[in-house]
Enzyme design. Structure first.
Site, mmCIF file in Angstrom:
data_model
loop_
_atom_site.group_PDB
_atom_site.id
_atom_site.type_symbol
_atom_site.label_atom_id
_atom_site.label_comp_id
_atom_site.label_asym_id
_atom_site.label_seq_id
_atom_site.Cartn_x
_atom_site.Cartn_y
_atom_site.Cartn_z
ATOM 1 C CB CYS A 1 -1.284 7.321 1.342
ATOM 2 S SG CYS A 1 -2.748 6.370 1.794
ATOM 3 C CD GLU B 1 -2.950 -1.074 0.138
ATOM 4 O OE1 GLU B 1 -3.191 0.055 -0.356
ATOM 5 O OE2 GLU B 1 -3.521 -2.115 -0.243
#
Length: 509
Positions: free
Chosen positions: A242, A208
């Site tokens: 993110c 991720e």
């Protein structure tokens, strides 16, 4: 220490302790209790780590974890159950299914920006899938890391779910060991190192990562509303998210309006001096503070720009007319700096996005549904949200993950369970009805080859629609009669059997 923790976790897993669903449920309920009972301590740790508001911690992390745990508790039996699949003529009487199985020992390497959600969400899936898990929180969120180690050992099985703290050296030591899956959240540079280390053991990975998530604003949308939503997504958690909008793409004609709307929204959200706002965070450490400040060198902010290194404080900052090939546009900002790049139209925006690495998220603000559909179809990203930012992350039914440079694999809800399970293919048949198999055995001749060909070309059959005839046909000895019954059922079901099929079965008989 790391090797011993992994060895104990593997031995505990191999004992079969995690196999019963009752044990997994007990661990999930304990994790749920931990979040509920220790919310105040968790919020305090995050306040110390990144000056997170006590009101933001439940909204940004804890509620999502609780929802994920509740979903796993409610659906785990269904997720873990054997899943019957379609059959063909050759397997009509067999038991055929997919059985999700635990992988073994999973390494979860968390991130510092959301140290609880990005560590515990994968852990929920690992527990539900029946795995052991070694948890490595980020050393940068020091207070959260130490608290997580203390709490997990108190609430969960210590052998199956150990927490290893420490810095780069400890993480490297862990990566030298063999795991059955590595789940990493962080930057692409470290992600490459994780993948390289995992490859030494042929260990699958979920990465991720992140990247530069573009945000396109169409000139005909409600710009005031769009900027309000973008401002929230960009500057919450001090820009350290993110999937935060990394930059804005818009036409030159609306750039000044976009800047004005963001300025007004920031005033509404954080007041005249965000430094004094209890809702505005801080950069995690001095190194990241210096990195972000260096990205702004050479620019004159149109909004914000103030900083205080002693507090790792950078004000919400907007930069306009940023050159597409500047350093600011080459790496993920991961901070409270929002560049605006002008494009001539949507075609130009699509080209801009496609010329760069595939982003973790794409945001489109546009009222024209056809234009939105076109932009989605002609670009690629891990996820996409239209007329808002980051909200796709909140849905457990949607897979969350990157593509290409922004990551690999997916999680949230059942997607985490599946990601951390082995989907075992199972076919169980009887030693009876051997006449069905004669056509595949040597010595071969034209007649046998024709029979095998016809059987292998048979369509898949959904056994969930079985009738009494299916049950009878499954017990009939003799391949020819079985095929005939299948054809009758297909006709009865209204399925289209073409002429070549009829000729084939005629020749078979």
């Amino acid at each position: 220490m790391e090797r011993q923790a992994v060895q104990r976790a593997r031995e505990a897993f191999q004992s079969g302790r995690t196999r019963p669903l009752e044990f997994r449920l007990q661990q999930l309920h304990a994790l749920q209790r931990m979040i509920t009972e220790k919310e105040t301590e968790i919020a305090t740790a995050l306040k110390q780590d990144i000056n997170r508001s006590q009101y933001d911690t439940p909204l940004l992390e804890l509620i999502g974890i609780e929802n994920e745990i509740k979903l796993a508790i409610d659906r785990m039996a269904q997720w873990a159950a054997p899943r019957p699949v379609e059959k063909n003529v050759l397997t009509i009487s067999d038991e055929v299914y997919i059985q999700p199985e635990p992988l073994g020992v999973v390494l979860i390497i968390g991130a510092w920006n959301y140290p609880w959600a990005l560590t515990l969400l994968p852990l929920v899936g690992a527990i539900a899938a029946g795995n052991a898990a070694v948890v490595k929180p980020s050393e940068l969120s020091e207070y959260s890391s130490l608290l997580l180690r203390a709490l997990l050992s108190r609430y969960l099985d210590k052998e199956l779910y150990p927490v290893v703290t420490g810095g780069v050296a400890e993480t490297q030591d862990l990566l030298r060991l063999r795991f059955d899956h590595v789940f990493f959240t962080g930057g692409s540079t470290t992600g490459k190192l994780v993948m390289e280390a995992a490859a030494q053991h042929l260990t699958p990975v979920t990465l991720e990562l992140g990247g530069k998530s573009p945000c396109y604003i169409d000139k005909d949308c409600e710009i005031r509303v769009a900027c309000r939503r973008i401002t929230w997504g960009k500057f919450v958690n001090c820009g350290q998210t993110c999937i935060a909008p990394d930059y804005i793409l818009c036409e030159p004609s609306i750039q000044s309006q976009v800047v004005d709307c963001i300025r007004l929204t920031l005033l509404e959200f954080y007041g005249a001096d965000p430094k004094c706002s209890p809702d505005y965070g801080r950069i995690i450490n001095q190194r990241h503070f210096n990195r972000i400040m260096s990205l702004m060198e050479g620019y004159t902010p149109v909004v914000g720009g103030q900083s205080d290194s002693s507090q790792c404080y950078i004000a919400p900052t907007v930069l306009k007319d940023v050159p597409p090939h500047s350093r600011l546009m080459q790496e993920e900002i991961f901070g409270p700096v929002l560049p605006i790049v002008t494009v001539s139209d949507m075609d130009d925006a699509i080209r801009f996005v496609n010329e760069r690495e595939k982003p973790l998220a794409l945001y489109i603000f546009c009222n024209d549904k056809k234009a939105v559909k076109r932009m989605i179809e002609e670009t690629t990203s891990g996820g996409v949200t239209v007329n808002d930012v980051m909200m796709h992350y909140t849905l457990s039914s949607l897979p969350f993950g990157g593509v290409g440079h922004s990551g690999m694999g997916r999680y949230h809800g059942k997607h985490t369970f599946d990601q951390l399970s082995h989907q075992r293919a199972c076919l169980i048949r009887s030693l009876k009805m051997e006449s069905v198999n004669l056509a595949r055995y040597p010595p071969q001749d034209r007649r046998r080859a024709r029979r095998s060909r016809m059987a292998l070309k048979s369509p898949l059959i959904d056994m969930s629609k079985r009738t009494l005839i299916w049950a009878i046909s499954a017990t009939v000895i003799g391949f020819g009669l079985l095929v005939a019954l299948v054809v009758i059922l297909l006709i009865a079901a209204g399925l289209n059997c073409t002429c070549w099929y009829w000729r084939g079965f005629y020749n078979y008989f």
